[in-house]
Scaffold this active site. Structure first.
Site, PDB file in Angstrom:
ATOM      1  CD  GLU A 114      -2.657 -14.187 -58.743  1.00  0.00           C
ATOM      2  OE1 GLU A 114      -3.751 -14.175 -59.334  1.00  0.00           O
ATOM      3  OE2 GLU A 114      -1.823 -15.112 -58.866  1.00  0.00           O
ATOM      4  CE  LYS A 130      -4.276 -17.513 -60.526  1.00  0.00           C
ATOM      5  NZ  LYS A 130      -2.933 -17.465 -59.980  1.00  0.00           N
ATOM      6  CD  GLU A 176      -4.682 -20.396 -54.055  1.00  0.00           C
ATOM      7  OE1 GLU A 176      -4.808 -21.220 -54.960  1.00  0.00           O
ATOM      8  OE2 GLU A 176      -4.786 -19.171 -54.225  1.00  0.00           O
ATOM      9  CB  SER A 193       2.475 -24.972 -58.819  1.00  0.00           C
ATOM     10  OG  SER A 193       2.974 -23.665 -59.078  1.00  0.00           O
ATOM     11  N   GLY A 233       1.756 -20.162 -59.278  1.00  0.00           N
ATOM     12  CA  GLY A 233       2.274 -19.835 -60.606  1.00  0.00           C
ATOM     13  C   GLY A 233       3.763 -20.056 -60.769  1.00  0.00           C
ATOM     14  CG  HIS A 241      -6.035 -15.321 -55.380  1.00  0.00           C
ATOM     15  ND1 HIS A 241      -4.797 -14.850 -55.740  1.00  0.00           N
ATOM     16  CD2 HIS A 241      -6.094 -16.607 -55.799  1.00  0.00           C
ATOM     17  CE1 HIS A 241      -4.132 -15.824 -56.363  1.00  0.00           C
ATOM     18  NE2 HIS A 241      -4.902 -16.899 -56.410  1.00  0.00           N
ATOM     19  CG  ASN A 291      -8.373 -18.214 -59.807  1.00  0.00           C
ATOM     20  OD1 ASN A 291      -8.972 -17.407 -60.529  1.00  0.00           O
ATOM     21  ND2 ASN A 291      -7.461 -17.843 -58.920  1.00  0.00           N
TER      22      ASN A 291
END
Ligand code: PGA
Length: 269
Positions: free
Chosen positions: A119, A13, A184, A229, A190, A117, A11
């Site tokens: 985000e 991003k 996730e 991560s 991250g 996701h 991904n």
């Protein structure tokens, strides 16, 4: 140990101008071919998810017409890397300024799309029912949805993690789902602090039960990825877990060597 083909999804991003994307795609393409050669049918299936603007660019670099002609049903066995997007609109076409539909993604050569996701859930207010409808529309366009879910640190600390992910399965996964689920945990994305193997095993069981409850026996066929991560250091342990079918990789997918090291570990799991 059962032999299962693992799935490794990168991904990117909001990263990737033309030159960087091309270099990454070429590097992964070549590495994937070498892994297919070395690992044969155990080699992981690889999907790259660049930003919308790079889909066509990356697709052109990933497709090897000669190999496709020889081995059209290879699904990655020939080292063919597949293409995914990071989101889609729920509709097919229409007056939706700035949006991109699943049909448009399929038209660029994409086979997968990441949906829900964190985000997007947090930054764009995407709720479970929207994720579910997007997944249905992705399947209608012939794409494989990769639905993301996971709990916040606060939910984890208050013992709500299982309830949270189970409810996300029930509400975000459409009936007749044929796709992938990516667990996730938000606290691991991250942060450099991946979930431990025990954490992953502990949550994979209720996720699998919720999938069975929601989809019936078909729930057993849904692939479950871990994301958050993932680096070459954690990947071998995570990928060796029976409960996990692959990984969704953010930061490390922007570095060819790291991403390929993860893909290599997936082919050894
Ligand atoms: P990360 O991102 O690997 O950088 O933690 C994973 C993701 O958000 O999909």
């Amino acid at each position: 140990m059962t032999m299962r083909r693992r799935l490794v999804v990168g991904n990117w991003k909001m990263h990737g101008l033309c030159a960087q994307s091309a270099a990454l795609a070429r590097g992964v393409r070549e590495g994937a071919r070498a892994l297919a050669h070395a690992q044969g049918s155990r080699a992981a299936e690889i999907v790259l998810c660049p930003p919308f603007t790079q889909l066509s660019n990356v697709h052109r670099l990933l497709v090897d017409h000669t190999e496709q002609a020889v081995e059209p049903a290879g699904e990655g066995a020939s080292g063919q890397v597949r293409l995914g997007a990071q989101d889609c609109h729920v509709g097919s076409f229409g007056a939706y300024t700035g949006d991109v539909s699943a049909a448009m993604l399929a038209d660029t050569g994409a086979s997968h799309v990441i949906l829900g996701h964190s985000e997007r859930r947090l930054g764009h207010g995407e709720i479970d029912s929207l994720v579910r409808d997007k997944a249905a529309s992705a399947m209608e366009a012939g794409l494989t949805p990769i639905i993301c879910l996971g709990e916040t640190q606060k939910e984890r600390d208050s013992g709500q993690a299982t309830a949270r992910v189970s409810s996300q399965i029930m509400r975000s996964v459409p009936d007749g789902f044929s796709g992938v689920i990516a667990y996730e945990p938000i606290w691991a994305i991250g942060t450099g602090a991946a979930a431990t193997l025990d954490d992953i095993v502990a949550i994979a069981a209720p996720i699998r039960s919720a999938l069975r409850e929601h989809l019936g026996p078909a729930g057993d066929g849904v692939r479950l990825l871990y994301g958050g991560s993932v680096t070459p250091k954690e990947a071998p342990g995570i990928l060796a877990l029976d409960a996990i079918d692959g990984v969704l990789v953010g930061g490390a997918s922007l570095q060819i060597e790291k991403f390929l090291a993860i893909a290599e570990a997936a082919g050894q799991a």
